[in-house]
Each structure stands twice: as structure tokens, then as C-alpha cells.
Write an enzyme that holds these catalytic residues in place. Structure first.
Site, PDB file in Angstrom:
ATOM      1  N   GLN A 105       0.849  -1.196   0.000  1.00 46.93           N
ATOM      2  CA  GLN A 105       0.000   0.000   0.000  1.00 46.93           C
ATOM      3  C   GLN A 105       0.879   1.238   0.000  1.00 46.93           C
ATOM      4  O   GLN A 105       0.387   2.354  -0.053  1.00 46.93           O
ATOM      5  CB  GLN A 105      -0.881   0.011   1.254  1.00 46.93           C
ATOM      6  CG  GLN A 105      -1.818  -1.174   1.339  1.00 46.93           C
ATOM      7  CD  GLN A 105      -2.431  -1.276   2.725  1.00 46.93           C
ATOM      8  OE1 GLN A 105      -3.433  -0.651   3.014  1.00 46.93           O
ATOM      9  NE2 GLN A 105      -1.828  -2.064   3.578  1.00 46.93           N
ATOM     10  N   ASN A 106       2.189   1.042   0.100  1.00 48.79           N
ATOM     11  CA  ASN A 106       3.099   2.180   0.226  1.00 48.79           C
ATOM     12  C   ASN A 106       3.364   2.823  -1.129  1.00 48.79           C
ATOM     13  O   ASN A 106       3.455   2.140  -2.140  1.00 48.79           O
ATOM     14  CB  ASN A 106       4.417   1.734   0.875  1.00 48.79           C
ATOM     15  CG  ASN A 106       4.182   1.208   2.271  1.00 48.79           C
ATOM     16  OD1 ASN A 106       3.126   1.453   2.851  1.00 48.79           O
ATOM     17  ND2 ASN A 106       5.134   0.481   2.813  1.00 48.79           N
ATOM     18  N   VAL A 107       3.550   4.134  -1.099  1.00 51.18           N
ATOM     19  CA  VAL A 107       3.791   4.853  -2.349  1.00 51.18           C
ATOM     20  C   VAL A 107       5.282   5.151  -2.526  1.00 51.18           C
ATOM     21  O   VAL A 107       5.684   5.769  -3.501  1.00 51.18           O
ATOM     22  CB  VAL A 107       2.935   6.141  -2.421  1.00 51.18           C
ATOM     23  CG1 VAL A 107       1.453   5.796  -2.457  1.00 51.18           C
ATOM     24  CG2 VAL A 107       3.228   7.095  -1.267  1.00 51.18           C
ATOM     25  N   HIS A 123      -1.627   1.529  -4.171  1.00 56.55           N
ATOM     26  CA  HIS A 123      -2.013   2.937  -3.988  1.00 56.55           C
ATOM     27  C   HIS A 123      -1.155   3.911  -4.804  1.00 56.55           C
ATOM     28  O   HIS A 123      -1.059   5.083  -4.467  1.00 56.55           O
ATOM     29  CB  HIS A 123      -1.988   3.300  -2.491  1.00 56.55           C
ATOM     30  CG  HIS A 123      -3.054   2.608  -1.698  1.00 56.55           C
ATOM     31  ND1 HIS A 123      -3.025   2.495  -0.330  1.00 56.55           N
ATOM     32  CD2 HIS A 123      -4.193   1.989  -2.100  1.00 56.55           C
ATOM     33  CE1 HIS A 123      -4.112   1.827   0.079  1.00 56.55           C
ATOM     34  NE2 HIS A 123      -4.820   1.508  -0.977  1.00 56.55           N
ATOM     35  N   CYS A 156      -2.303  21.447 -21.165  1.00 54.43           N
ATOM     36  CA  CYS A 156      -3.646  22.046 -21.086  1.00 54.43           C
ATOM     37  C   CYS A 156      -3.782  23.074 -19.959  1.00 54.43           C
ATOM     38  O   CYS A 156      -4.847  23.667 -19.800  1.00 54.43           O
ATOM     39  CB  CYS A 156      -4.690  20.952 -20.927  1.00 54.43           C
ATOM     40  SG  CYS A 156      -4.720  20.233 -19.274  1.00 54.43           S
TER      41      CYS A 156
HETATM   42  P1  OAD Z   1      -1.372   3.126   8.822  1.00 58.64           P
HETATM   43  O1  OAD Z   1      -0.620   4.389   9.106  1.00 58.64           O
HETATM   44  O2  OAD Z   1      -2.852   3.109   8.883  1.00 58.64           O
HETATM   45  O3  OAD Z   1      -0.899   1.977   9.829  1.00 58.64           O
HETATM   46  C1  OAD Z   1       0.435   1.704  10.068  1.00 58.64           C
HETATM   47  C2  OAD Z   1       0.528   0.396  10.810  1.00 58.64           C
HETATM   48  O4  OAD Z   1       1.905   0.101  10.962  1.00 58.64           O
HETATM   49  C3  OAD Z   1      -0.084   0.395  12.214  1.00 58.64           C
HETATM   50  O5  OAD Z   1      -0.861  -0.767  12.398  1.00 58.64           O
HETATM   51  C4  OAD Z   1       1.139   0.382  13.139  1.00 58.64           C
HETATM   52  O6  OAD Z   1       0.903  -0.338  14.351  1.00 58.64           O
HETATM   53  C5  OAD Z   1       2.130  -0.362  12.275  1.00 58.64           C
HETATM   54  N1  OAD Z   1       3.543  -0.084  12.568  1.00 58.64           N
HETATM   55  C6  OAD Z   1       4.102   1.026  13.104  1.00 58.64           C
HETATM   56  N2  OAD Z   1       5.445   0.889  13.189  1.00 58.64           N
HETATM   57  C7  OAD Z   1       5.733  -0.347  12.690  1.00 58.64           C
HETATM   58  C8  OAD Z   1       6.937  -1.082  12.488  1.00 58.64           C
HETATM   59  N3  OAD Z   1       8.128  -0.586  12.828  1.00 58.64           N
HETATM   60  N4  OAD Z   1       6.847  -2.318  11.958  1.00 58.64           N
HETATM   61  C9  OAD Z   1       5.652  -2.849  11.593  1.00 58.64           C
HETATM   62  N5  OAD Z   1       4.483  -2.189  11.752  1.00 58.64           N
HETATM   63  C10 OAD Z   1       4.522  -0.957  12.292  1.00 58.64           C
HETATM   64  O7  OAD Z   1      -0.827   2.629   7.422  1.00 58.64           O
HETATM   65  P2  OAD Z   1      -1.457   1.649   6.357  1.00 58.64           P
HETATM   66  O8  OAD Z   1      -2.122   0.478   7.001  1.00 58.64           O
HETATM   67  O9  OAD Z   1      -0.438   1.393   5.330  1.00 58.64           O
HETATM   68  O10 OAD Z   1      -3.610   5.089   1.604  1.00 58.64           O
HETATM   69  O11 OAD Z   1      -2.567   2.582   5.743  1.00 58.64           O
HETATM   70  C11 OAD Z   1      -3.232   2.164   4.607  1.00 58.64           C
HETATM   71  C12 OAD Z   1      -3.469   3.316   3.713  1.00 58.64           C
HETATM   72  O12 OAD Z   1      -4.062   4.378   4.450  1.00 58.64           O
HETATM   73  C13 OAD Z   1      -2.225   3.958   3.130  1.00 58.64           C
HETATM   74  O13 OAD Z   1      -1.740   3.265   2.019  1.00 58.64           O
HETATM   75  C14 OAD Z   1      -2.751   5.293   2.733  1.00 58.64           C
HETATM   76  C15 OAD Z   1      -3.609   5.627   3.925  1.00 58.64           C
HETATM   77  O14 OAD Z   1      -4.692   6.326   3.646  1.00 58.64           O
HETATM   78  C16 OAD Z   1      -3.639   5.984   0.628  1.00 58.64           C
HETATM   79  O15 OAD Z   1      -2.853   6.901   0.537  1.00 58.64           O
HETATM   80  C17 OAD Z   1      -4.730   5.671  -0.327  1.00 58.64           C
END
Ligand code: OAD
Length: 249
Positions: A105-107, A123, A156
């Protein structure tokens, strides 16, 4: 407390014996590289800004300058950080398993820079920019990066936006389709660093599990995914994943 040796060995055994594996990562995997997770990123200047304003078409229309500055700060950061041991462990895993798919999901491009080929970016990418009106790709210049607001499209005059998927927008269909197929056929699904609250990505671990995959979740905190996983490895991915790979050697 952290994942125990027994739990690490259990994960290693599953991964050693499988021929197909799907991995899905979220912002937590890049946290140890110094990229703030999405929910942690609302600090400093952006402390009181609603995430929906930073990552939605409506938010961009309302205040393009603020959204542009926020993405330029994230982009600048993503360029200077380095992959961490979690990214490298996943690249090693990719090389060991016959059918391996990495979905993120990382950009950022830290998985690729760690040596993981063919990453499915659900994403989009913070390194891609395109015109809101005509869709033409745009190459960012240093001036664009320092600009107080989005540059204008050379074709544009429309506003240039980042090539990331925003709330309410559809995921790239071919990429999501490939991710779903990999999850449906995986013997093991390994999830790391995601809160599991953003759909449809958050469904993928359950797609895999319903199809019979063994589900492993790596996270320092419990989530909806860890609650339903076969194995929860508690801890930061930069520590847990190298331990799992070490136990596979
Ligand atoms: P979040 O920021 O929602 O969640 C990050 C997760 O990483 C949490 O569950 C933390 O507990 C965990 N975490 C923190 N430090 C960590 C580490 N060192 N090792 C492992 N895990 C750790 O991020 P995402 O779940 O990626 O979308 O969020 C999903 C999407 O929400 C993103 O891709 C973005 C955002 O909106 C878009 O931009 C469309």
C-alpha cells in the site's frame, strides 16, 4: 513483549515449506526507514489537518496549495530514506519462494530499492505526477518541488497532482486483480505494517485466508488482521522479519 522464538520458528517453517506466498505491506514497514506512517504523519504543521483533506480529490480541490506542500514534503523524505532490514528480509524471501508476490500500500519505492522485483503498488507512487484535467504524465522539476502550489500542465494548463490513489478513488484495476489472484492462490499470506482499516486492500488477507492460506501478521500492535491471523508476530517488521529469515537458513 515481542514474538517468541517458537512463533518465529513456526513462521519460518511455514515459509520454508510453501511454494506460493503473497505478502502485503503497509506504512509500518517503512516506519523504521524514517517515513512517518500515514496516521503519524499529521504532526507539526499538519497536526490539525484532517487526513481526508490531504488525501482526497475534494481536499485537493479545496486547498491545492496545502495538499501540494504536504506531498512535496513526503516526496522529499521518500527520496532520502533508505530501505531497512525489513525490506531486505522480504527481498531475500522473494528469492527463495517459487511463486512470490509482493503487494504494497506504500507509495515509496523502498521494496524495489531493497531488491524486490515486480512490486504491486495498490495505492500508486509518490514519484509519479499527472494532470488532473488531461491525464498527461508530468516530470517533476526542482522548481515544482519548491513551488507553493501545484504546477500547471504543459499541455492544457490543468493542475498537476500526485499519482497516488486517494480516498474514494478506485484502485488500478489490473494491479488489484493481480494482487487478488496472488492472494487466492497463496499457501501462505504474510502481512506486515498495516492497520488494516483502508479498503479494499484490507480485504486481501481475508481473501487469502478464505481460500485456505495460512495467515501471518507482523505488527507492534494488534489490528483487525492480527485478530484473525493464524499467527501474530508482535514487533517492528525491521526486527521480526530478519529473525524469520534467519530461522529459515
Ligand atoms: P497506517 O498508518 O494506517 O498503519 C500503520 C501500521 O503500521 C499500524 O498498524 C502500526 O501499528 C504499524 N507499525 C508502526 N510501526 C511499525 C513497524 N516498525 N513495523 C511494523 N508495523 C509498524 O498505514 P497503512 O495500514 O499502510 O492510503 O494505511 C493504509 C493506507 O491508508 C495507506 O496506504 C494510505 C492511507 O490512507 C492511501 O494513501 C490511499
Amino acid at each position: 513483549m515481542g514474538a517468541s522464538e517458537i512463533e518465529i520458528r513456526r513462521a519460518a517453517e511455514r515459509l520454508t515449506n510453501c511454494r506460493s506466498c503473497a505478502v502485503m505491506t503497509g506504512a509500518g514497514v517503512s516506519a523504521e526507514s524514517g517515513v512517518p506512517t500515514f496516521r503519524d504523519a499529521q504532526t507539526g504543521l499538519y497536526a490539525n489537518v484532517d487526513p481526508m483533506k490531504l488525501a482526497s480529490v475534494e481536499g485537493f480541490r479545496e486547498d491545492p496549495a496545502m495538499v501540494w506542500r504536504w506531498y512535496m514534503a513526503r516526496f522529499g523524505r521518500a527520496r532520502v530514506v533508505e530501505p531497512n532490514p525489513g525490506h531486505f528480509a522480504l527481498a531475500r524471501l522473494a528469492a527463495r519462494i517459487e511463486r512470490f508476490t509482493l503487494i504494497t500500500q506504500n507509495v515509496d519505492d523502498l521494496h524495489e530499492r531493497a531488491g524486490c522485483p515486480d512490486v504491486l503498488h495498490l495505492h500508486g507512487s509518490i514519484a509519479r505526477y499527472f494532470c488532473t484535467d488531461c491525464g498527461e504524465d508530468h516530470t517533476l522539476t526542482d522548481d515544482d518541488r519548491a513551488a507553493p502550489e501545484p504546477p500547471a500542465c504543459a499541455h492544457c494548463g490543468g493542475m498537476i497532482r500526485p499519482g497516488v490513489v486517494w480516498f474514494g478513488e478506485a484502485l488500478p484495476r489490473d494491479i488489484f486483480g493481480a494482487a487478488e489472484r496472488a492472494c487466492r492462490t497463496a499457501e501462505v499470506m504474510l502481512v506486515a505494517g498495516t492497520s488494516g482499516v483502508v479498503f479494499p486492500a484490507a480485504d486481501l488477507p481475508f481473501v487469502a485466508r478464505s481460500a485456505g492460506a495460512y495467515l501471518i501478521d507482523v505488527n507492534p500492535e494488534r489490528t483487525l488482521i492480527s485478530d484473525r491471523a493464524d499467527l501474530f508476530l508482535e514487533g517492528p517488521s525491521g526486527e521480526v522479519l530478519p529473525r524469520v529469515l534467519g530461522a529459515m537458513d
